[in-house]
Design a protein around this motif. Structure first.
Motif, PDB file in Angstrom:
ATOM      1  N   ASN A  68       0.826  -1.213   0.000  1.00 49.07           N
ATOM      2  CA  ASN A  68       0.000   0.000   0.000  1.00 49.07           C
ATOM      3  C   ASN A  68       0.859   1.261   0.000  1.00 49.07           C
ATOM      4  O   ASN A  68       0.458   2.303  -0.509  1.00 49.07           O
ATOM      5  CB  ASN A  68      -0.893   0.068   1.241  1.00 49.07           C
ATOM      6  CG  ASN A  68      -1.807  -1.122   1.398  1.00 49.07           C
ATOM      7  OD1 ASN A  68      -1.686  -1.868   2.359  1.00 49.07           O
ATOM      8  ND2 ASN A  68      -2.705  -1.332   0.455  1.00 49.07           N
ATOM      9  N   CYS A 113     -10.385  -2.036   0.853  1.00 49.86           N
ATOM     10  CA  CYS A 113      -8.938  -1.916   0.729  1.00 49.86           C
ATOM     11  C   CYS A 113      -8.572  -0.507   0.291  1.00 49.86           C
ATOM     12  O   CYS A 113      -9.170   0.030  -0.643  1.00 49.86           O
ATOM     13  CB  CYS A 113      -8.446  -2.931  -0.306  1.00 49.86           C
ATOM     14  SG  CYS A 113      -6.680  -2.850  -0.602  1.00 49.86           S
ATOM     15  N   GLY A 114      -7.592   0.071   0.963  1.00 53.12           N
ATOM     16  CA  GLY A 114      -7.154   1.426   0.648  1.00 53.12           C
ATOM     17  C   GLY A 114      -6.539   1.564  -0.735  1.00 53.12           C
ATOM     18  O   GLY A 114      -6.400   2.668  -1.250  1.00 53.12           O
ATOM     19  N   HIS A 147      -5.206 -10.007   5.487  1.00 54.56           N
ATOM     20  CA  HIS A 147      -5.334  -9.028   4.395  1.00 54.56           C
ATOM     21  C   HIS A 147      -3.953  -8.461   4.021  1.00 54.56           C
ATOM     22  O   HIS A 147      -3.590  -8.393   2.843  1.00 54.56           O
ATOM     23  CB  HIS A 147      -6.283  -7.908   4.858  1.00 54.56           C
ATOM     24  CG  HIS A 147      -6.538  -6.829   3.838  1.00 54.56           C
ATOM     25  ND1 HIS A 147      -7.771  -6.623   3.273  1.00 54.56           N
ATOM     26  CD2 HIS A 147      -5.726  -5.886   3.293  1.00 54.56           C
ATOM     27  CE1 HIS A 147      -7.701  -5.599   2.417  1.00 54.56           C
ATOM     28  NE2 HIS A 147      -6.458  -5.134   2.423  1.00 54.56           N
ATOM     29  N   HIS A 155      -1.404  -8.886   0.682  1.00 57.36           N
ATOM     30  CA  HIS A 155      -0.899  -7.764  -0.116  1.00 57.36           C
ATOM     31  C   HIS A 155       0.548  -7.983  -0.519  1.00 57.36           C
ATOM     32  O   HIS A 155       0.924  -7.801  -1.680  1.00 57.36           O
ATOM     33  CB  HIS A 155      -0.965  -6.462   0.701  1.00 57.36           C
ATOM     34  CG  HIS A 155      -2.171  -5.639   0.415  1.00 57.36           C
ATOM     35  ND1 HIS A 155      -2.550  -5.280  -0.848  1.00 57.36           N
ATOM     36  CD2 HIS A 155      -3.083  -5.078   1.248  1.00 57.36           C
ATOM     37  CE1 HIS A 155      -3.651  -4.532  -0.787  1.00 57.36           C
ATOM     38  NE2 HIS A 155      -3.996  -4.409   0.476  1.00 57.36           N
TER      39      HIS A 155
END
Ligand code: ZN
Length: 170
Positions: free
Chosen positions: A70, A113-114, A157, A161
């Protein structure tokens, strides 16, 4: 106020996709122990991810967790927020997190999700308990049980990623 998209990778940006769709590199824990300069680079990345999380930005709510994917960084580092939205809120950093065992029930949960910013959260199944092998910022190794209450869903999560897996891949 700072904007979410100025700090967080997003699948709509082609140059961000390499971070969101690749397996991240492990931090070399041998060099982490022997080279103060290498350690400093890693700790700076940990601090950057921590700051991104605790500093809320326009366009997205404060996250429960974050991965280096992210943040647009290449080493395998994640964090989860403990005591979120409380006075004693803090970030727990996990370096080279690896889920060694999935336990407990498979539970249906909703997720967003960002780096995808879905209009509506999607449903997926997560294990309610996991055992995670990771290192902390002092270089100590842990094998720890996480439950739903202590961040099991968030860790699944974020670990996904850094393996290049998104919630929309399920
Ligand atoms: Zn995400």
């Amino acid at each position: 106020m700072k904007k979410h998209e100025d700090y967080i990778t997003h699948i709509n940006n082609s140059e961000d996709n390499v971070y969101l769709k690749s397996k991240h590199f492990p931090v070399n824990m041998r060099l982490f122990q022997t080279s103060p300069e290498y350690k400093n680079i890693i700790l700076q990345q940990c601090n950057y991810i921590r700051e991104l999380c605790l500093d809320v930005k326009e366009g997205y709510k404060k996250p429960h967790g974050m991965s280096s994917a992210n943040a647009g960084l290449a080493f395998n580092i994640i964090k989860i927020t403990k005591n979120r939205l409380q006075d004693n809120e803090y970030c727990k950093i996990l370096i080279n997190p690896r889920i060694v065992e999935y336990m407990g029930d498979l539970v249906e949960t909703t997720s967003n999700c960002g780096s995808i910013t879905l209009e509506n959260s999607i449903k997926l199944k997560r294990s309610s308990e996991i055992i995670v092998n990771y290192f902390d910022e002092k270089g100590n190794e842990f094998v720890e049980l996480f439950t739903r209450e202590t961040g099991a869903f968030t860790i699944q999560h974020e670990v996904d990623h850094n393996l290049g897996i998104l919630i929309t891949d399920y």
